[in-house]
Enzyme design. Sequence first.
Site, PDB file in Angstrom:
ATOM      1  N   GLY A   1      31.170  96.154  48.422  1.00 54.56           N
ATOM      2  CA  GLY A   1      31.521  95.197  47.366  1.00 54.56           C
ATOM      3  C   GLY A   1      32.032  95.930  46.132  1.00 54.56           C
TER       4      GLY A   1
ATOM      5  CE  LYS B   1      28.118  98.705  51.561  1.00 56.80           C
ATOM      6  NZ  LYS B   1      27.279  97.599  51.069  1.00 56.80           N
TER       7      LYS B   1
ATOM      8  N   GLY C   1      22.525  90.836  43.819  1.00 52.76           N
ATOM      9  CA  GLY C   1      23.310  92.040  44.080  1.00 52.76           C
ATOM     10  C   GLY C   1      23.805  92.074  45.506  1.00 52.76           C
ATOM     11  CB  THR C   2      23.355  89.734  48.375  1.00 53.22           C
ATOM     12  OG1 THR C   2      21.955  89.656  48.150  1.00 53.22           O
ATOM     13  CG2 THR C   2      23.637  89.764  49.872  1.00 53.22           C
ATOM     14  CB  THR C   3      27.810  93.389  48.881  1.00 57.27           C
ATOM     15  OG1 THR C   3      27.074  94.031  49.931  1.00 57.27           O
ATOM     16  CG2 THR C   3      27.535  94.103  47.573  1.00 57.27           C
TER      17      THR C   3
ATOM     18  CG  ASN D   1      27.365  99.580  41.812  1.00 64.30           C
ATOM     19  OD1 ASN D   1      26.534  99.855  40.970  1.00 64.30           O
ATOM     20  ND2 ASN D   1      27.659 100.388  42.810  1.00 64.30           N
ATOM     21  CG  PHE D   2      23.182  94.866  39.324  1.00 62.80           C
ATOM     22  CD1 PHE D   2      23.359  94.094  38.185  1.00 62.80           C
ATOM     23  CD2 PHE D   2      23.096  94.223  40.541  1.00 62.80           C
ATOM     24  CE1 PHE D   2      23.439  92.713  38.257  1.00 62.80           C
ATOM     25  CE2 PHE D   2      23.178  92.850  40.633  1.00 62.80           C
ATOM     26  CZ  PHE D   2      23.349  92.087  39.487  1.00 62.80           C
TER      27      PHE D   2
ATOM     28  CG  HIS E   1      28.078 102.808  50.808  1.00 65.57           C
ATOM     29  ND1 HIS E   1      29.288 102.520  50.256  1.00 65.57           N
ATOM     30  CD2 HIS E   1      27.143 102.533  49.848  1.00 65.57           C
ATOM     31  CE1 HIS E   1      29.118 102.084  49.016  1.00 65.57           C
ATOM     32  NE2 HIS E   1      27.830 102.089  48.735  1.00 65.57           N
ATOM     33  CG  HIS E   2      23.281 103.714  53.600  1.00 71.40           C
ATOM     34  ND1 HIS E   2      22.968 102.654  54.405  1.00 71.40           N
ATOM     35  CD2 HIS E   2      23.408 103.202  52.343  1.00 71.40           C
ATOM     36  CE1 HIS E   2      22.879 101.555  53.691  1.00 71.40           C
ATOM     37  NE2 HIS E   2      23.148 101.863  52.425  1.00 71.40           N
TER      38      HIS E   2
HETATM   39  N1  LIG Z   1      24.823  95.098  43.740  1.00 70.06           N
HETATM   40  C1  LIG Z   1      24.164  96.236  43.857  1.00 70.06           C
HETATM   41  O1  LIG Z   1      24.010  96.990  42.881  1.00 70.06           O
HETATM   42  C2  LIG Z   1      23.584  96.603  45.202  1.00 70.06           C
HETATM   43  C3  LIG Z   1      22.809  97.746  45.370  1.00 70.06           C
HETATM   44  C4  LIG Z   1      22.219  97.995  46.621  1.00 70.06           C
HETATM   45  C5  LIG Z   1      22.387  97.109  47.661  1.00 70.06           C
HETATM   46  N2  LIG Z   1      23.176  96.009  47.460  1.00 70.06           N
HETATM   47  C6  LIG Z   1      23.320  94.968  48.483  1.00 70.06           C
HETATM   48  O2  LIG Z   1      22.096  94.229  48.474  1.00 70.06           O
HETATM   49  C7  LIG Z   1      21.809  93.736  49.781  1.00 70.06           C
HETATM   50  C8  LIG Z   1      20.408  94.195  50.210  1.00 70.06           C
HETATM   51  O3  LIG Z   1      20.369  95.606  50.242  1.00 70.06           O
HETATM   52  P1  LIG Z   1      19.061  96.381  50.735  1.00 70.06           P
HETATM   53  O4  LIG Z   1      19.467  97.813  50.798  1.00 70.06           O
HETATM   54  O5  LIG Z   1      17.863  95.999  49.945  1.00 70.06           O
HETATM   55  O6  LIG Z   1      18.931  95.772  52.216  1.00 70.06           O
HETATM   56  P2  LIG Z   1      17.654  95.684  53.175  1.00 70.06           P
HETATM   57  O7  LIG Z   1      18.197  95.398  54.539  1.00 70.06           O
HETATM   58  O8  LIG Z   1      16.773  96.885  52.987  1.00 70.06           O
HETATM   59  O9  LIG Z   1      16.845  94.408  52.642  1.00 70.06           O
HETATM   60  C9  LIG Z   1      17.258  93.091  52.812  1.00 70.06           C
HETATM   61  C10 LIG Z   1      16.022  92.233  52.949  1.00 70.06           C
HETATM   62  O10 LIG Z   1      16.400  90.862  52.903  1.00 70.06           O
HETATM   63  C11 LIG Z   1      15.554  90.166  53.793  1.00 70.06           C
HETATM   64  N3  LIG Z   1      16.111  88.853  54.135  1.00 70.06           N
HETATM   65  C12 LIG Z   1      16.942  88.514  55.145  1.00 70.06           C
HETATM   66  N4  LIG Z   1      17.213  87.187  55.110  1.00 70.06           N
HETATM   67  C13 LIG Z   1      16.532  86.685  54.034  1.00 70.06           C
HETATM   68  C14 LIG Z   1      16.396  85.395  53.474  1.00 70.06           C
HETATM   69  N5  LIG Z   1      17.009  84.332  53.990  1.00 70.06           N
HETATM   70  N6  LIG Z   1      15.633  85.250  52.353  1.00 70.06           N
HETATM   71  C15 LIG Z   1      14.997  86.308  51.798  1.00 70.06           C
HETATM   72  N7  LIG Z   1      15.072  87.560  52.315  1.00 70.06           N
HETATM   73  C16 LIG Z   1      15.828  87.749  53.408  1.00 70.06           C
HETATM   74  C17 LIG Z   1      15.398  91.097  54.964  1.00 70.06           C
HETATM   75  O11 LIG Z   1      14.262  90.771  55.764  1.00 70.06           O
HETATM   76  C18 LIG Z   1      15.263  92.451  54.269  1.00 70.06           C
HETATM   77  O12 LIG Z   1      13.891  92.778  54.010  1.00 70.06           O
HETATM   78  C19 LIG Z   1      22.965  94.225  50.651  1.00 70.06           C
HETATM   79  O13 LIG Z   1      23.951  93.216  50.698  1.00 70.06           O
HETATM   80  C20 LIG Z   1      23.509  95.435  49.903  1.00 70.06           C
HETATM   81  O14 LIG Z   1      24.877  95.689  50.177  1.00 70.06           O
HETATM   82  C21 LIG Z   1      23.766  95.751  46.264  1.00 70.06           C
END
Ligand SMILES: NC(=O)c1ccc[n+]([C@@H]2O[C@H](COP(=O)([O-])OP(=O)(O)OC[C@H]3O[C@@H](n4cnc5c(N)ncnc54)[C@H](O)[C@@H]3O)[C@@H](O)[C@H]2O)c1
Length: 264
Positions: free
Chosen positions: A160, A154, A90-92, A117-118, A150-151
């Site tokens: 995304g 971000k 889900g990473t963007t 977005n899931f 968004h918060h």
């Molecule tokens: N697609 C969706 O539905 C959706 C929903 C929410 C958030 N997101 C996206 O997901 C991502 C993460 O969101 P979040 O709110 O959990 O962020 P967050 O910052 O709370 O968590 C990210 C985590 O990833 C870790 N990290 C960094 N590099 C890493 C690596 N190489 N390997 C493993 N872990 C690593 C960090 O230490 C951190 O704990 C963002 O890109 C956000 O935009 C997508």
Amino acid sequence: MNILIAGYGKMGKIIETLAIERGHRIAAAVDPFYNGEKTASGALVFKDIAGLDRAGGATAIDVAVEFTRPDTAATNIKALAERRIPVVTGTTGWLAQLEEVSKAVNAAGSSLLWASNFSLGVNLFYRIAEFAAKLADPFPEYDVGGCEVHHNKKVDSPSGTAKTLVEKVLAQMTRKKTAVYDKLDRPPAADELHYASLRVGATPGVHSLTFDSPADTIEITHTARGREGLASGALTAAKWLAEGPGGKARQGVFTMDDVLESVL
Ligand SMILES: NC(=O)c1ccc[n+]([C@@H]2O[C@H](COP(=O)([O-])OP(=O)(O)OC[C@H]3O[C@@H](n4cnc5c(N)ncnc54)[C@H](O)[C@@H]3O)[C@@H](O)[C@H]2O)c1
């Protein structure tokens, strides 16, 4: 399912809670920030996927759920694909590398399901927006644009979700051809669709699409109440990916659209 949590941040933690509620097991987690610690359900956290290998953990995983950072997602997905671990991400902010990553996933005979977005609601919202765009297309008096909120933690903009929404709208319209996400110091051209971002407070996500004419405004908006809907959709997608026909993991590159399609 035995799940690997890649990225034990805000999303990773909610996914763990929900996965346990649904009867799954967290086999391990990977997050450099929590290296050597344990997750809430007692799974070990490794620094990276190579660390997981050294502990012999990569073989006992049915699916990985990856929510990390834009600069690290592509590397994680490729490392997981090399180990034939299906990945839901889900990473963007990494989609410029989607083509290269998809090739690597397919070459490894593994699988990837990505979505900006899931949440079920957002995926239904995409379809409503597509329909609205198609309806409005023959009526040039209705200009189209929108904004997302968004918060303030971000790290990327536009979201995304906004990019996916705008791409889907553009695909339905003949008179709008280009998305513009930047601040504009000029009037937008007739074929441009302007979509803006605001970062404020703790908002989990609002996406609006506006059709505006001299006579009136039609607006559709999706407002998330929290992250639980996103985590729930990611877990549904993980099950769909890991338990395909015959109970085997599907192979190839998929999106949330494929999951929705199989329900509809
Ligand atoms: N697609 C969706 O539905 C959706 C929903 C929410 C958030 N997101 C996206 O997901 C991502 C993460 O969101 P979040 O709110 O959990 O962020 P967050 O910052 O709370 O968590 C990210 C985590 O990833 C870790 N990290 C960094 N590099 C890493 C690596 N190489 N390997 C493993 N872990 C690593 C960090 O230490 C951190 O704990 C963002 O890109 C956000 O935009 C997508």
